[in-house]
Design a protein around this motif. Structure first.
Motif, PDB file in Angstrom:
ATOM      1  N   GLY A 113       0.811  -1.164   0.054  1.00 13.33           N
ATOM      2  CA  GLY A 113       0.016  -0.045   0.077  1.00 13.33           C
ATOM      3  C   GLY A 113       0.996   1.090  -0.104  1.00 13.33           C
ATOM      4  N   LEU A 114       1.839   1.320   0.890  1.00 13.03           N
ATOM      5  CA  LEU A 114       2.734   2.620   0.883  1.00 13.03           C
ATOM      6  C   LEU A 114       3.560   2.614  -0.446  1.00 13.03           C
ATOM      7  CD1 LEU A 114       4.379   2.262   4.518  1.00 13.03           C
ATOM      8  CD2 LEU A 114       2.903   4.109   3.503  1.00 13.03           C
ATOM      9  N   ALA A 115       3.854   1.552  -0.905  1.00  8.39           N
ATOM     10  CA  ALA A 115       4.684   1.732  -2.469  1.00  8.39           C
ATOM     11  C   ALA A 115       3.739   2.223  -3.423  1.00  8.39           C
ATOM     12  CB  ALA A 115       5.200   0.374  -2.673  1.00  8.39           C
ATOM     13  N   ALA A 116       2.501   1.872  -3.392  1.00  6.41           N
ATOM     14  CA  ALA A 116       1.655   2.449  -4.508  1.00  6.41           C
ATOM     15  C   ALA A 116       1.255   3.547  -4.162  1.00  6.41           C
ATOM     16  CB  ALA A 116       0.374   1.405  -4.338  1.00  6.41           C
ATOM     17  N   ALA A 117       1.124   3.993  -2.748  1.00  7.41           N
ATOM     18  CA  ALA A 117       0.527   5.539  -2.567  1.00  7.41           C
ATOM     19  C   ALA A 117       1.708   6.546  -3.119  1.00  7.41           C
ATOM     20  CB  ALA A 117       0.288   5.466  -0.916  1.00  7.41           C
ATOM     21  N   VAL A 118       3.002   6.082  -2.451  1.00  4.05           N
ATOM     22  CA  VAL A 118       3.910   7.116  -2.786  1.00  4.05           C
ATOM     23  C   VAL A 118       4.329   7.194  -4.073  1.00  4.05           C
ATOM     24  CG1 VAL A 118       6.361   7.244  -2.387  1.00  4.05           C
ATOM     25  CG2 VAL A 118       5.129   6.471  -0.404  1.00  4.05           C
ATOM     26  N   SER A 119       4.174   6.002  -4.837  1.00  2.28           N
ATOM     27  CA  SER A 119       4.473   6.062  -6.444  1.00  2.28           C
ATOM     28  C   SER A 119       3.338   7.184  -7.163  1.00  2.28           C
ATOM     29  CB  SER A 119       4.322   4.796  -7.072  1.00  2.28           C
ATOM     30  OG  SER A 119       5.491   3.930  -6.633  1.00  2.28           O
ATOM     31  N   VAL A 120       2.151   6.883  -6.692  1.00  4.01           N
ATOM     32  CA  VAL A 120       0.956   7.732  -7.418  1.00  4.01           C
ATOM     33  C   VAL A 120       1.091   9.070  -6.912  1.00  4.01           C
ATOM     34  CG1 VAL A 120      -1.537   8.204  -7.315  1.00  4.01           C
ATOM     35  CG2 VAL A 120      -0.662   5.859  -7.585  1.00  4.01           C
ATOM     36  N   GLY A 121       1.476   9.369  -5.721  1.00  6.65           N
ATOM     37  CA  GLY A 121       1.651  10.667  -5.147  1.00  6.65           C
ATOM     38  C   GLY A 121       2.772  11.415  -5.854  1.00  6.65           C
ATOM     39  N   VAL A 122       3.775  10.804  -6.419  1.00  6.43           N
ATOM     40  CA  VAL A 122       5.040  11.298  -6.890  1.00  6.43           C
ATOM     41  C   VAL A 122       4.282  11.646  -8.370  1.00  6.43           C
ATOM     42  CG1 VAL A 122       7.253  11.267  -7.887  1.00  6.43           C
ATOM     43  CG2 VAL A 122       6.773  10.371  -5.578  1.00  6.43           C
ATOM     44  N   MET A 123       3.803  10.687  -9.018  1.00  6.84           N
ATOM     45  CA  MET A 123       3.272  11.003 -10.347  1.00  6.84           C
ATOM     46  C   MET A 123       2.285  11.997 -10.622  1.00  6.84           C
ATOM     47  SD  MET A 123       5.158   9.196 -12.138  1.00  6.84           S
ATOM     48  CE  MET A 123       4.098   9.157 -13.847  1.00  6.84           C
ATOM     49  N   ARG A 124       1.369  12.517  -9.471  1.00  6.29           N
ATOM     50  CA  ARG A 124       0.658  13.387  -9.579  1.00  6.29           C
ATOM     51  C   ARG A 124       1.196  14.715  -9.982  1.00  6.29           C
ATOM     52  NH1 ARG A 124      -4.013  12.535  -4.867  1.00  6.29           N
ATOM     53  NH2 ARG A 124      -5.024  10.886  -5.718  1.00  6.29           N
ATOM     54  N   SER A 145      11.264   4.565  -7.658  1.00  3.23           N
ATOM     55  CA  SER A 145      12.301   4.489  -6.598  1.00  3.23           C
ATOM     56  C   SER A 145      11.664   4.892  -5.180  1.00  3.23           C
ATOM     57  CB  SER A 145      13.608   5.568  -6.876  1.00  3.23           C
ATOM     58  OG  SER A 145      14.091   5.242  -8.111  1.00  3.23           O
ATOM     59  N   ALA A 146      10.967   5.983  -5.247  1.00  3.45           N
ATOM     60  CA  ALA A 146      10.448   6.471  -3.898  1.00  3.45           C
ATOM     61  C   ALA A 146       9.249   5.463  -3.405  1.00  3.45           C
ATOM     62  CB  ALA A 146       9.496   7.771  -4.138  1.00  3.45           C
ATOM     63  N   GLY A 147       8.536   4.672  -4.246  1.00  2.00           N
ATOM     64  CA  GLY A 147       7.620   3.601  -3.878  1.00  2.00           C
ATOM     65  C   GLY A 147       8.400   2.437  -3.336  1.00  2.00           C
ATOM     66  N   LEU A 148       9.501   2.363  -3.880  1.00  2.01           N
ATOM     67  CA  LEU A 148      10.171   0.838  -3.342  1.00  2.01           C
ATOM     68  C   LEU A 148      11.061   1.265  -2.020  1.00  2.01           C
ATOM     69  CD1 LEU A 148      11.532   0.018  -6.729  1.00  2.01           C
ATOM     70  CD2 LEU A 148       9.941  -1.488  -5.436  1.00  2.01           C
ATOM     71  N   ALA A 161       1.439  -1.931  -9.678  1.00  2.97           N
ATOM     72  CA  ALA A 161       0.207  -1.733  -9.730  1.00  2.97           C
ATOM     73  C   ALA A 161       0.086  -0.450 -10.129  1.00  2.97           C
ATOM     74  CB  ALA A 161      -0.360  -2.178  -8.691  1.00  2.97           C
ATOM     75  N   ALA A 162       0.777   0.372  -9.300  1.00  2.00           N
ATOM     76  CA  ALA A 162       0.638   1.942  -9.368  1.00  2.00           C
ATOM     77  C   ALA A 162       0.990   2.716 -10.704  1.00  2.00           C
ATOM     78  CB  ALA A 162       1.319   2.492  -8.353  1.00  2.00           C
ATOM     79  N   LEU A 163       2.061   2.016 -11.462  1.00  2.00           N
ATOM     80  CA  LEU A 163       2.852   2.875 -12.512  1.00  2.00           C
ATOM     81  C   LEU A 163       2.484   1.979 -13.805  1.00  2.00           C
ATOM     82  CD1 LEU A 163       6.126   3.757 -10.704  1.00  2.00           C
ATOM     83  CD2 LEU A 163       3.980   4.998 -11.116  1.00  2.00           C
ATOM     84  N   LEU A 164       2.085   0.860 -13.714  1.00  2.00           N
ATOM     85  CA  LEU A 164       2.088   0.093 -15.015  1.00  2.00           C
ATOM     86  C   LEU A 164       1.051   0.591 -16.170  1.00  2.00           C
ATOM     87  CD1 LEU A 164       3.118  -2.549 -16.365  1.00  2.00           C
ATOM     88  CD2 LEU A 164       1.358  -3.901 -15.547  1.00  2.00           C
ATOM     89  N   ARG A 165      -0.113   1.174 -15.900  1.00  2.00           N
ATOM     90  CA  ARG A 165      -0.868   1.582 -16.791  1.00  2.00           C
ATOM     91  C   ARG A 165      -0.206   2.595 -17.626  1.00  2.00           C
ATOM     92  NH1 ARG A 165      -7.046   4.354 -15.577  1.00  2.00           N
ATOM     93  NH2 ARG A 165      -7.369   4.725 -17.716  1.00  2.00           N
ATOM     94  N   ASP A 166       0.252   3.669 -17.015  1.00  2.00           N
ATOM     95  CA  ASP A 166       0.941   4.801 -17.793  1.00  2.00           C
ATOM     96  C   ASP A 166       2.319   4.259 -18.445  1.00  2.00           C
ATOM     97  OD1 ASP A 166      -0.705   6.689 -16.959  1.00  2.00           O
ATOM     98  OD2 ASP A 166       0.335   7.421 -15.567  1.00  2.00           O
ATOM     99  N   ASP A 167       2.972   3.107 -17.815  1.00  2.00           N
ATOM    100  CA  ASP A 167       3.961   2.607 -18.548  1.00  2.00           C
ATOM    101  C   ASP A 167       3.479   1.946 -19.929  1.00  2.00           C
ATOM    102  OD1 ASP A 167       7.095   2.245 -17.612  1.00  2.00           O
ATOM    103  OD2 ASP A 167       6.284   0.601 -19.130  1.00  2.00           O
ATOM    104  N   PHE A 168       2.448   1.173 -19.713  1.00  2.00           N
ATOM    105  CA  PHE A 168       1.757   0.566 -21.012  1.00  2.00           C
ATOM    106  C   PHE A 168       1.364   1.397 -22.191  1.00  2.00           C
ATOM    107  CE2 PHE A 168       0.338  -3.774 -18.730  1.00  2.00           C
ATOM    108  CZ  PHE A 168       1.322  -4.536 -19.320  1.00  2.00           C
TER     109      PHE A 168
END
Length: 294
Positions: free
Chosen positions: A13-24, A55-58, A219-226
């Motif tokens: 959950g933290l990895a996904a939330a932090v990754s999404v937060g940066v991408m916003r 990197s931040a999410g991981l 899960a957080a980043l794959l959609r935009d990467d695809f």
């Protein structure tokens, strides 16, 4: 750490939330810092902010690894891989490419950003692994374990970076590796014999946390990467690979580390002579898997 929330779930959950937060911040960041925007293989503009986001999410997941030694090792390996990858992404110097090119530049006295990765990530990986691989009875044995495990961490970081040439490819490879590690764990002799049940429990928990961090970030980043609108770059791919490699270094037996390192070394050497993209596109099963989701 809440006792009501499993550590692995919290890490995901933290990895996904932090990754999404940066991408916003992507829209404003891309406009403000042109270095974040590059052309991909198809000539389309893509954002490199995904790399720092990954990197931040991981790193957020790594902070959930139990035990001071495991947590320090995870933060060291993932953080160094992400930072040095970002340096190569945004301050690239020299025209050298590939392992041979960077080593050749070093031999000529030229220190490229790629060479910093070639040296820095393995050193950090060995240091991180030395914190974990403490079960051997002799100093030589502990050193051997640290070098082998560090080689797996650095080799996996490099392999994911080599594969990050098409949308979604590095993430798919990461998921395959995490799944493969989980299955290999079930084989006799695949796991390190820990000195105590408590230590084994801690290592198992750390392994699950890192795997969950990879899953949450993906899960957080794959959609935009695809979609081909963002890419991991060196920062994200190196950090992702380091987390996956360290997940193996936490629990793998010495013979397994030798096998994994041999495979990674063979793939790295092959990449100097063979195009992975060409091999994938010419192999029906791999080609279809590679295109899946794009």
């Amino acid at each position: 750490m809440s006792s009501r929330v499993p550590r692995a779930v919290l890490a995901a959950g933290l990895a996904a939330a932090v990754s999404v937060g940066v991408m916003r911040a992507r829209g404003r960041a891309d406009a403000r810092w042109p270095l974040l925007v590059r052309e991909n293989h198809a000539g389309r503009p893509v954002s490199l902010l995904e790399g720092p986001a990954a990197s931040a999410g991981l790193l957020a997941a790594a902070a959930c690894v139990p035990g001071a030694a495991g947590r320090t090792a995870a933060l060291t390996a993932v953080g160094t891989a992400g930072v040095l990858g970002a340096v190569d992404d945004f301050a690239e110097s020299g025209a050298s490419k590939g392992l041979r090119g960077h080593l050749g530049a070093l031999a000529r006295g030229e220190v490229t950003t790629g060479a910093l990765k070639v040296i820095g990530i393995p050193v950090a990986a060995v240091v991180a692994s030395a914190l974990l691989r403490t079960n051997a009875r002799t100093p030589v044995g502990r050193l051997a374990d640290a070098v082998l495990a560090g080689g797996v961490v650095a080799g996996t970081a490099n392999l994911l970076n080599l594969l990050d040439l098409r949308p979604g490819r590095a993430f798919k490879a990461g998921l395959v590796m995490v799944t493969g590690h989980a299955l290999i764990d079930l084989l006799p002799g695949a796991r390190e014999q820990c000195t105590s049940t408590a230590l084994r429990t801690e290592r198992d928990a750390g392994s699950r946390v890192l795997a969950s961090g990879v899953l949450g970030t993906t899960a957080a980043l794959l959609r935009d990467d695809f979609a081909g609108s963002t890419m991991l770059g060196d920062a994200g791919a190196n950090a992702l690979g380091a987390a996956i490699g360290l997940r193996s270094a936490l629990t793998a037996s010495r013979p397994r580390l030798v096998c994994e390192l041999a495979v990674l070394a063979a793939l790295t050497l092959a990449s100097e002579r063979v195009s992975f993209t060409r091999v994938i596109e010419s192999t029906p099963g791999l080609r279809h898997l590679d295109a899946l989701g794009r």
